[in-house]
Design an enzyme around this catalytic site. Structure first.
Site, mmCIF file in Angstrom:
data_model
loop_
_atom_site.group_PDB
_atom_site.id
_atom_site.type_symbol
_atom_site.label_atom_id
_atom_site.label_comp_id
_atom_site.label_asym_id
_atom_site.label_seq_id
_atom_site.Cartn_x
_atom_site.Cartn_y
_atom_site.Cartn_z
ATOM 1 N N HIS A 14 0.840 -1.214 0.000
ATOM 2 C CA HIS A 14 0.000 0.000 0.000
ATOM 3 C C HIS A 14 0.870 1.257 0.000
ATOM 4 O O HIS A 14 1.225 1.782 1.051
ATOM 5 C CB HIS A 14 -0.925 0.000 1.221
ATOM 6 C CG HIS A 14 -2.006 1.037 1.145
ATOM 7 N ND1 HIS A 14 -3.247 0.860 1.703
ATOM 8 C CD2 HIS A 14 -2.038 2.273 0.579
ATOM 9 C CE1 HIS A 14 -3.996 1.935 1.486
ATOM 10 N NE2 HIS A 14 -3.279 2.816 0.817
ATOM 11 N N HIS A 16 1.569 5.152 -2.264
ATOM 12 C CA HIS A 16 1.091 6.106 -3.274
ATOM 13 C C HIS A 16 2.317 6.760 -3.909
ATOM 14 O O HIS A 16 3.028 7.502 -3.235
ATOM 15 C CB HIS A 16 0.198 7.168 -2.629
ATOM 16 C CG HIS A 16 -1.050 6.612 -2.014
ATOM 17 N ND1 HIS A 16 -2.239 6.530 -2.715
ATOM 18 C CD2 HIS A 16 -1.310 6.086 -0.786
ATOM 19 C CE1 HIS A 16 -3.169 5.995 -1.935
ATOM 20 N NE2 HIS A 16 -2.635 5.703 -0.758
ATOM 21 N N ASN A 48 -4.782 6.044 -7.405
ATOM 22 C CA ASN A 48 -5.438 7.367 -7.329
ATOM 23 C C ASN A 48 -4.508 8.476 -7.821
ATOM 24 O O ASN A 48 -4.152 9.401 -7.111
ATOM 25 C CB ASN A 48 -5.955 7.658 -5.916
ATOM 26 C CG ASN A 48 -4.881 7.679 -4.846
ATOM 27 O OD1 ASN A 48 -3.808 7.089 -5.011
ATOM 28 N ND2 ASN A 48 -5.140 8.353 -3.750
ATOM 29 N N ASP A 105 -8.631 2.795 -3.580
ATOM 30 C CA ASP A 105 -8.142 3.423 -2.347
ATOM 31 C C ASP A 105 -8.192 4.950 -2.403
ATOM 32 O O ASP A 105 -7.824 5.557 -3.403
ATOM 33 C CB ASP A 105 -6.710 2.992 -2.039
ATOM 34 C CG ASP A 105 -6.247 3.555 -0.708
ATOM 35 O OD1 ASP A 105 -6.939 3.301 0.295
ATOM 36 O OD2 ASP A 105 -5.242 4.266 -0.680
ATOM 37 N N HIS A 132 -10.719 0.449 0.697
ATOM 38 C CA HIS A 132 -10.645 1.589 1.630
ATOM 39 C C HIS A 132 -11.999 1.673 2.303
ATOM 40 O O HIS A 132 -12.971 2.109 1.707
ATOM 41 C CB HIS A 132 -10.321 2.882 0.877
ATOM 42 C CG HIS A 132 -10.211 4.072 1.790
ATOM 43 N ND1 HIS A 132 -9.139 4.927 1.768
ATOM 44 C CD2 HIS A 132 -11.027 4.533 2.755
ATOM 45 C CE1 HIS A 132 -9.308 5.869 2.689
ATOM 46 N NE2 HIS A 132 -10.456 5.655 3.293
ATOM 47 N N HIS A 185 -5.582 -0.459 5.623
ATOM 48 C CA HIS A 185 -5.394 0.385 6.832
ATOM 49 C C HIS A 185 -6.509 0.295 7.878
ATOM 50 O O HIS A 185 -7.238 1.253 8.103
ATOM 51 C CB HIS A 185 -5.120 1.838 6.462
ATOM 52 C CG HIS A 185 -5.890 2.399 5.287
ATOM 53 N ND1 HIS A 185 -7.249 2.275 5.155
ATOM 54 C CD2 HIS A 185 -5.482 3.107 4.218
ATOM 55 C CE1 HIS A 185 -7.640 2.875 4.058
ATOM 56 N NE2 HIS A 185 -6.585 3.382 3.456
ATOM 57 N N ASN A 231 -6.150 9.384 6.534
ATOM 58 C CA ASN A 231 -7.423 8.665 6.384
ATOM 59 C C ASN A 231 -7.185 7.165 6.295
ATOM 60 O O ASN A 231 -6.416 6.760 5.429
ATOM 61 C CB ASN A 231 -8.136 9.078 5.096
ATOM 62 C CG ASN A 231 -8.521 10.528 5.089
ATOM 63 O OD1 ASN A 231 -8.612 11.160 6.141
ATOM 64 N ND2 ASN A 231 -8.731 11.076 3.903
ATOM 65 N N ASP A 258 0.951 2.708 3.681
ATOM 66 C CA ASP A 258 0.085 3.767 3.129
ATOM 67 C C ASP A 258 0.919 5.034 2.884
ATOM 68 O O ASP A 258 0.445 6.156 3.104
ATOM 69 C CB ASP A 258 -1.116 4.060 4.029
ATOM 70 C CG ASP A 258 -2.167 4.929 3.358
ATOM 71 O OD1 ASP A 258 -2.064 5.174 2.141
ATOM 72 O OD2 ASP A 258 -3.093 5.374 4.054
ATOM 73 N N HIS A 262 2.893 14.234 0.446
ATOM 74 C CA HIS A 262 2.297 15.534 0.115
ATOM 75 C C HIS A 262 3.384 16.596 0.319
ATOM 76 O O HIS A 262 4.298 16.405 1.129
ATOM 77 C CB HIS A 262 1.095 15.824 1.017
ATOM 78 C CG HIS A 262 -0.071 14.910 0.808
ATOM 79 N ND1 HIS A 262 -0.803 14.905 -0.363
ATOM 80 C CD2 HIS A 262 -0.629 13.957 1.610
ATOM 81 C CE1 HIS A 262 -1.773 13.993 -0.261
ATOM 82 N NE2 HIS A 262 -1.674 13.391 0.919
HETATM 83 O O1 DOR Z 1 -4.485 9.467 4.211
HETATM 84 C C1 DOR Z 1 -4.642 8.975 3.102
HETATM 85 N N1 DOR Z 1 -4.012 9.474 2.027
HETATM 86 N N2 DOR Z 1 -5.464 7.932 2.971
HETATM 87 C C2 DOR Z 1 -5.808 7.458 1.756
HETATM 88 O O2 DOR Z 1 -6.548 6.522 1.701
HETATM 89 C C3 DOR Z 1 -5.320 8.110 0.515
HETATM 90 C C4 DOR Z 1 -4.035 8.771 0.774
HETATM 91 C C5 DOR Z 1 -3.588 9.692 -0.324
HETATM 92 O O3 DOR Z 1 -3.726 9.365 -1.500
HETATM 93 O O4 DOR Z 1 -3.034 10.753 0.000
HETATM 94 ZN ZN ZN Z 2 -6.868 4.324 1.824
#
Ligand code: DOR
Ligand code: ZN
Length: 373
Positions: A14, A16, A48, A105, A132, A185, A231, A258, A262
């Site tokens: 998991h 991103h 995503n 997700d 999710h 998660h 999240n 996860d 950012h």
């Molecule tokens: O906190 C999160 N950020 N939870 C998620 O499920 C998506 C993720 C994101 O893409 O930033």
């Molecule tokens: Zn998620």
């Protein structure tokens, strides 16, 4: 003192990597470097992105770029077109193109009818769906757990029941369809209990949690602000203890990160305006060793089940020779400035942890060696 051992490369199911579309946060190559530094030799990245990974062409885009990455990077493909929750993607074609599994997700699949059809099709294609689990209408874009902290800050919160309803729904749908469901998660005590019972009933359900859910509680929002926004949200001490119990009794199969990068600008916004998520690849093994191994809560073997063998089993990945060397006893302080990731959004900066990745080898190449200072 040093105590170096060799272990199989970690598999993080998991992450991103934000590629394509949000490469200023992370891209496949930078994400893979961060993974190598954290001992992760296979990372499975969420769809995503922009565009969403919902076609064979986009699956191939990820796999092509991954050829030049430091580690093995595999794509999740979206369950629904554009992750909009309505129209199913072409699972068979996505699998053929190389998708490792399916997930929307970030965007819970809100329609039970859509999820039911997705599970039937996934069963027929022998693909697992990672869910999710949060009722989107109940959690909106709220920043924190519903409870003590949301009251204190006088903001709406994301209730635990929003997660538990979806976990229960998807467990029942997995039972009815005979499909395999993986809950991403897991963060609440009741979610753990629902999954424990579902497993006892023979339902093909697996699940993961992340270091933030067995180390932190919602209180972290008060000290770390938006860096502790994620999240599902950080929960209560009772939830944290139940997550640890779920890890100990085998209800929770997997520890994933996860990893959700950012930018500094995004995370410097007010708690209610900042995006959710934290990076995790470069800290997850050390945090886990510190919180669960050094405390005697899990054995090393159990930790490597959850960080390598179980994800491989759930995703049906072929065995490989990737390995890492870890100094179990070396203590260090987490400094986000040293991250290989493009992003530094972690609430664990300054934390003292033990366990240093000395070397990472993936696809017969050394892809990371530690620089000790
Ligand atoms: O906190 C999160 N950020 N939870 C998620 O499920 C998506 C993720 C994101 O893409 O930033
Ligand atoms: Zn998620």
């Amino acid at each position: 003192m040093s105590n170096i051992i060799t272990l199989p490369g970690l598999i993080d199911m998991h992450v991103h990597f934000r590629d394509p579309g949000f490469e200023y946060k992370e891209d496949i190559l930078s994400g893979a470097l961060a993974a190598a530094a954290g001992g992760v030799t296979t990372a499975v990245c969420m769809p995503n992105t922009n565009p969403v990974i919902d076609t064979p062409e986009l699956v191939r885009y990820v796999l092509n770029k991954a050829e030049n990455a430091a580690i093995r990077v595999l794509p999740f493909a979206a369950v629904t077109v554009g992750q909009k929750g309505a129209e199913l993607t072409d699972f068979a074609a996505l699998k053929l193109a190389g998708a490792a599994a399916l997930s929307d997700d970030g965007n819970p699949v809100m329609s039970a009818d859509v999820m039911r059809r997705a599970l039937r099709l996934a069963r027929d294609c022998d693909l697992v769906i990672s869910a999710h689990s949060e009722d989107a209408e109940m959690v909106r874009n709220y920043a924190v757990n519903e409870g003590k902290i949301s009251k204190l800050l006088n903001i709406p919160g994301r209730p635990a029941i929003a997660e538990e309803l979806m976990v229960a729904r998807d467990a029942l749908l997995a039972q009815e369809t005979g499909a395999r469901i993986h809950i991403a998660h897991v963060s609440t005590a009741n979610s753990v209990e629902i999954i424990r019972r579902a497993k006892n009933d023979g339902i093909a359900i697996t699940c993961e949690t992340c270091p933030q859910y067995f180390i932190l509680t919602e209180d972290a929002v008060l000290t770390h602000g938006a860096l502790a926004r994620v999240n599902p949200p950080l929960r209560t001490e009772a939830d944290r203890l139940a997550i640890i119990e779920g890890l100990r009794d085998g209800t929770i199969d997997v520890i994933a990160t996860d990893h959700a990068p950012h930018s500094a600008e995004e995370k410097s916004r007010a708690l209610t305006d900042a995006p959710s998520g934290m990076v995790g690849l470069e800290t997850s093994l050390a945090l886990t060793l510190t919180a669960l191994y050094k405390t005697g809560l899990l054995t090393l073997d159990e930790i490597f089940d959850k960080m390598s063998r179980n994800p491989a089993r759930i995703l049906n990945l072929p065995p490989n020779d990737d390995y890492i060397e870890v100094d179990l006893d070396r203590i260090w302080t987490i400094n986000p400035e040293n991250f290989r990731s493009k992003s530094r959004n972690t609430p664990f900066g300054g934390a003292q942890v033990c366990g240093v990745i000395m070397r990472t080898a993936s696809r017969n190449k050394e892809v990371f060696t530690v620089t000790l200072n």
